[in-house]
Design a protein around this motif. Structure first.
Motif, short mmCIF file in Angstrom:
data_model
loop_
_atom_site.label_atom_id
_atom_site.label_comp_id
_atom_site.label_asym_id
_atom_site.label_seq_id
_atom_site.Cartn_x
_atom_site.Cartn_y
_atom_site.Cartn_z
N MET A 1 30.73 -54.82 -7.66
CA MET A 1 30.44 -55.25 -9.03
C MET A 1 31.62 -55.97 -9.65
N LEU A 2 32.84 -55.48 -9.39
CA LEU A 2 34.03 -56.13 -9.95
C LEU A 2 34.21 -57.52 -9.35
N ALA A 3 33.99 -57.65 -8.04
CA ALA A 3 34.11 -58.95 -7.40
C ALA A 3 33.06 -59.92 -7.94
N LEU A 4 31.84 -59.43 -8.12
CA LEU A 4 30.79 -60.27 -8.69
C LEU A 4 31.17 -60.75 -10.08
N HIS A 5 31.69 -59.84 -10.90
CA HIS A 5 32.08 -60.23 -12.26
C HIS A 5 33.22 -61.24 -12.24
N THR A 6 34.23 -60.97 -11.43
CA THR A 6 35.43 -61.82 -11.42
C THR A 6 35.09 -63.26 -11.11
N THR B 1 40.75 -51.78 -18.44
CA THR B 1 40.79 -51.35 -19.84
C THR B 1 41.52 -52.38 -20.70
N ILE B 2 42.62 -52.92 -20.16
CA ILE B 2 43.34 -53.98 -20.88
C ILE B 2 42.43 -55.17 -21.12
N PHE B 3 41.67 -55.55 -20.11
CA PHE B 3 40.74 -56.68 -20.23
C PHE B 3 39.68 -56.39 -21.29
N TYR C 1 29.91 -52.07 -16.80
CA TYR C 1 29.30 -51.17 -15.81
C TYR C 1 30.32 -50.78 -14.75
N THR C 2 31.11 -51.75 -14.28
CA THR C 2 32.16 -51.46 -13.29
C THR C 2 33.20 -50.52 -13.87
N TRP C 3 33.58 -50.76 -15.12
CA TRP C 3 34.56 -49.89 -15.78
C TRP C 3 34.05 -48.46 -15.88
N VAL C 4 32.76 -48.30 -16.17
CA VAL C 4 32.16 -46.97 -16.23
C VAL C 4 32.22 -46.30 -14.85
N LEU C 5 31.89 -47.06 -13.78
CA LEU C 5 31.95 -46.52 -12.42
C LEU C 5 33.36 -46.05 -12.07
N VAL C 6 34.36 -46.87 -12.40
CA VAL C 6 35.74 -46.51 -12.10
C VAL C 6 36.14 -45.27 -12.89
N THR C 7 35.76 -45.20 -14.16
CA THR C 7 36.09 -44.05 -15.00
C THR C 7 35.48 -42.77 -14.44
N LEU C 8 34.18 -42.84 -14.08
CA LEU C 8 33.51 -41.66 -13.52
C LEU C 8 34.12 -41.26 -12.19
#
Length: 276
Positions: A107-112, A51-53, A76-83
């Protein structure tokens, strides 16, 4: 400096997310509510970092960060974590947060590390190298867990043999009881399997970015997935089939043999870590 700090933020989220998946896996196979609570709080930290990011991206660029595939992947990753957090909080589906977390971690690793490709050359190389270090460290930790599990199974078989032959003595007294040895071997495998799986996910991402001619049928890759399958079968036989005693200890010993073959033989045939 800001780019580096952002990547440090994402790297921290990846590592914490990996720990979260580990605890969710323990709860998944062992119905451990304490592990589930730890996983929930770790996932909450990941959500906070993400969320900070997101707010930083919106403040700097003045737009919602979904304008390209890399930004969209992160949202998309943020949505998954939130859900996942909502589902866990509602306690309506115990196992869904685990599977959602595995997908979110990928997904987070791919983005990072896709995000790192947009950084200057030296910084990008540093981040890719760090991805390789995280991947190898997690693999070694999982191998350590499997090795200790093998030791407990060997002690189980020794204790079983002494009891079978009624050879009472100091050796029998110094070795733990059969149930403790069996349980410790199981716990270590429950820890090792998700760590190796997460390591393979990160390693595959690293290879996809780093190796232009990366092939999925590389001996090291197929061998590592073979190790995952063998130890997953151990957990299946142990949990679903409720197999106990000598047969499961022998299976664990055979699984460790597969691990050694992958580490020494397939490792020498592979070019997977040549560019690390």
């Amino acid at each position: 400096m800001i780019g580096l700090d952002l990547n440090r933020l994402n790297e921290a989220a990846v590592i914490i997310y990996a720990c979260c998946v580990l605890f969710y896996f323990i709860d998944f196979v062992h119905t451990n509510r304490r592990a589930s609570k730890i996983a929930f709080w770790l996932l909450s930290i990941v959500w906070l970092l993400q969320t900070i990011f997101l707010f930083y991206e919106m403040a700097v660029f003045g737009t919602f960060p979904i304008l390209n595939i890399v930004e969209g992947l992160y949202f998309y990753t943020w949505v998954l974590v939130t859900l996942s957090l909502i589902l866990n909080w509602l306690q309506k589906a115990d196992f869904i947060p685990f599977f959602t977390s595995v997908l979110g971690f990928i997904m987070l690793a791919l983005h990072t590390f896709a995000f790192s490709q947009n950084q200057p050359g030296q910084l990008s190389e540093q981040l890719i190298s760090e991805l390789s270090i995280i991947h190898i460290t997690m693999a070694i930790l999982s191998y350590g867990a499997f090795s200790l599990s093998f030791v407990f199974s060997m002690l189980y078989l020794l204790q079983y043999r002494l009891l079978k032959k009624k050879q009472w003595g100091k050796k029998l007294i110094r070795i733990n009881d059969l149930s403790t040895l069996d349980h410790m071997a199981y716990i270590l495998n429950v820890t090792g399997v998700p760590m190796l799986l997460l390591s393979l996910i990160l390693g595959s991402i690293w290879a996809f970015i780093k190796l232009p001619d990366f092939q999925w049928y590389d001996p090291k890759v197929t061998g590592s997935f073979g190790v995952i399958v063998v130890y997953s079968m151990y957990l299946y036989i142990k949990i679903v089939k409720n197999q106990q005693g000598k047969p499961i200890a022998l299976w664990n010993a055979a699984a460790f043999l597969v691990l050694l073959i992958n580490f020494f033989l397939f490792g020498s045939l592979s070019r997977f870590h040549v560019y690390s």
